[in-house]
Design an enzyme around this catalytic site. Structure first.
Site, PDB file in Angstrom:
ATOM      1  N   SER A 248      10.977   0.336   1.937  1.00 51.00           N
ATOM      2  CA  SER A 248      11.973   1.012   2.773  1.00 51.00           C
ATOM      3  C   SER A 248      13.103   0.032   3.069  1.00 51.00           C
ATOM      4  O   SER A 248      13.062  -1.124   2.651  1.00 51.00           O
ATOM      5  CB  SER A 248      11.333   1.470   4.080  1.00 51.00           C
ATOM      6  OG  SER A 248      11.091   0.332   4.893  1.00 51.00           O
ATOM      7  N   LYS A 249      14.069   0.535   3.832  1.00 52.00           N
ATOM      8  CA  LYS A 249      15.247  -0.278   4.147  1.00 52.00           C
ATOM      9  C   LYS A 249      14.873  -1.608   4.805  1.00 52.00           C
ATOM     10  O   LYS A 249      15.625  -2.572   4.717  1.00 52.00           O
ATOM     11  CB  LYS A 249      16.188   0.499   5.069  1.00 52.00           C
ATOM     12  CG  LYS A 249      17.063   1.458   4.304  1.00 52.00           C
ATOM     13  CD  LYS A 249      18.112   2.082   5.190  1.00 52.00           C
ATOM     14  CE  LYS A 249      18.924   3.101   4.396  1.00 52.00           C
ATOM     15  NZ  LYS A 249      19.513   4.123   5.206  1.00 52.00           N
ATOM     16  N   ARG A 250      13.729  -1.612   5.478  1.00 50.72           N
ATOM     17  CA  ARG A 250      13.276  -2.861   6.109  1.00 50.72           C
ATOM     18  C   ARG A 250      13.167  -3.991   5.086  1.00 50.72           C
ATOM     19  O   ARG A 250      13.266  -5.159   5.417  1.00 50.72           O
ATOM     20  CB  ARG A 250      11.891  -2.674   6.739  1.00 50.72           C
ATOM     21  CG  ARG A 250      11.884  -1.981   8.067  1.00 50.72           C
ATOM     22  CD  ARG A 250      10.494  -1.994   8.673  1.00 50.72           C
ATOM     23  NE  ARG A 250       9.505  -1.424   7.768  1.00 50.72           N
ATOM     24  CZ  ARG A 250       8.503  -2.096   7.249  1.00 50.72           C
ATOM     25  NH1 ARG A 250       8.337  -3.368   7.525  1.00 50.72           N
ATOM     26  NH2 ARG A 250       7.638  -1.507   6.443  1.00 50.72           N
ATOM     27  N   GLY A 252      15.100  -4.504   2.573  1.00 50.06           N
ATOM     28  CA  GLY A 252      16.380  -4.809   1.913  1.00 50.06           C
ATOM     29  C   GLY A 252      16.933  -3.554   1.276  1.00 50.06           C
ATOM     30  O   GLY A 252      16.562  -2.443   1.644  1.00 50.06           O
TER      31      GLY A 252
END
Ligand code: GLU
Length: 466
Positions: A248-250, A252
């Site tokens: 996920s965006k966590r 990168g």
């Protein structure tokens, strides 16, 4: 006559959510490679029925991502929002044939049924109040209430398929509710649209993320009710982040186009994505053509793949190293300009030749190129004071004098000149190398000095030497 070879039809069916994410891109790549391998057809279908998220920009982001990766569909893009009449037509047909029925329960009533089942220790479900059965009398239709349409799911037996990735899967039909296929306003629901599309588009192989496994038995049952041929299904495991959680965006960037921005080559991205969950022996580097030649769903992994930014960089570095200098220059020029350099102000292919063996991204190449084509920033006066002492000035003056006379202004000739000066003055390389770099490039460290000065050009070098 068609042969088995060319009847393969696959599709990529993204819901436009704002960008093409890595997981979607990989699914698209597998579907594309499978179709290409079999000489089949790859179809792009935009599942844009979620009107809040499906903006024209979100659709464009998917098209851009696909184009960047070179995943050109043979048919489509088709848009579900343009197929509403067709879905309504199929719903009418199912109502007529008795494979679907109107249900007048309100959402609150259905929730109460579920609650009751839960309380009795049963699986929460719709209780079949409006499901027509032979000899059953249905309740009176409540005045003014708009019904949903439910699929009359088989209640006995199992729905089974041999998943191309996961192997045999079987679900008891008693586990499946009578799915709502049209809302009170008549709009069709997600699983139903997928079924009608896969049917109409004559999809033979569905390759998609394993977050859809639960939808598959429902879709199979509806396809059967329609008398449709079933596609073969393959559910690919998720991509996990380096910490083992769902990517996920966590972790990168998860949007494919962000990798373009960050200086990754589409060839490297395709190579890296293909290896995430698919393998051909121990091959790590392979071309798009080899991927197509080798692609076989038997080599898709049953376990989740892990995103590894270091490996992606390694693959990207490989593709950079093996690109031609002119190709790299063409890809890097606009990045140089964005960083404030003038790509016209230097021999960019020569700069690429100098830098490409050590760069992991195109952006690194662009930054490196600034040395040759951005406005000159002299070194920090303190550094100059430290390294450019009286002895260094004598060396630099001798260098300038002889540089002016050099027959060829090439890296080899400059290196030879430096070597002869070191011998003549009886000093070691840093004595001349550091002051020369500081004065001519403004930096203490640069790639090989002869090559750097050669690209900078005699005029600029002499001018900076004063
Ligand atoms: N639209 C779905 C998604 O983006 C994919 C549906 C499918 O492949 O069947 O997850």
């Amino acid at each position: 006559m068609t042969t088995k070879q060319n009847v393969v039809r696959t599709r990529f069916a993204p819901s436009p959510t704002g960008f093409l994410h890595l997981g979607g891109a990989r699914t698209a790549l597998f579907s594309w490679a499978f179709a290409r391998h079999h000489g089949g057809t790859f179809i792009l279908r935009i599942e844009d029925t979620d009107l809040e998220r499906s903006t024209p920009e979100a659709v464009q982001a998917i098209l851009d991502g696909m184009e960047w990766l070179g995943l050109t569909p043979d048919e489509g893009p088709f848009y579900q929002m343009q197929r509403m009449d067709r879905y309504r037509e199929v719903i009418q047909r199912m109502l007529q044939e008795g494979t679907a029925y109107y249900c007048y329960c309100t959402p609150d009533e259905v929730e109460a049924m579920r609650e009751k089942a839960r309380a009795a220790g049963l699986k929460p479900r719709y209780d079949g109040t409006w499901r027509p059965e032979p000899g059953k009398t249905l309740p009176d239709i409540p005045a003014g209430r708009k019904p949903v349409v439910r699929f009359r799911n088989p209640q006995d037996g199992v729905t089974a398929w041999n998943d191309m990735v996961k192997g045999p899967i079987a679900i008891d039909n008693s586990e499946l509710d009578d799915l709502i296929i049209a809302r009170p306003d008549g709009t069709p629901t997600y699983n139903f649209c997928v079924v009608v599309d896969d049917w109409d588009m004559r999809i033979t192989h569905v390759i998609r993320g394993d977050d859809h496994v639960n939808n598959t038995p429902r879709q199979i049952n509806i396809l059967r009710a329609l008398g449709a041929d079933l596609p073969v299904y393959g559910h690919v495991p998720m991509i996990l982040g380096p910490d083992g959680e769902k990517l996920s965006k966590r972790h990168g960037a998860v949007s494919v186009m962000e990798y373009d921005k960050a200086g990754y080559l589409p060839e490297a991205m395709v190579n890296y994505l293909a290896r995430l969950g698919w393998s051909h022996g121990n091959d790590e580097i392979f071309s798009r053509e080899q991927l197509v030649e080798w692609f076989d769903t038997r080599n898709l992994s049953k376990s989740a793949a892990q995103w590894d930014p270091k490996k992606l960089n390694w693959v990207n570095a490989h593709y950079i190293k093996h690109s031609t200098d002119t190709d790299l220059a063409a890809r890097v020029a606009h990045r140089v300009a964005e960083l404030g350099g003038d790509p016209q102000a230097t021999d960019l292919p020569a700069v690429m030749a100098l830098l490409k063996d050590r760069a992991e991204t195109l952006n690194e190449l662009a930054e490196g190129a600034l040395l040759f084509c951005a406005p000159f920033t002299p070194a920090d006066p303190e550094l100059l004071a430290e390294y450019v002492d009286e002895d260094a000035r004598v060396l630099l003056a001798d260098f300038a004098a002889q540089a002016r006379e050099l027959a060829d202004w090439t890296a080899e000739a400059i290196d030879a000149l430096i070597k002869s000066l070191l011998a003549k003055h009886g000093v070691k390389m840093p004595k001349l190398g550091i002051p020369l770099r500081l004065v001519v490039t403004g930096r203490r460290q640069t790639p090989s000095i002869g090559a750097v000065l050669a690209i900078l050009g005699r005029e600029r070098v002499l001018e900076r030497l004063g």
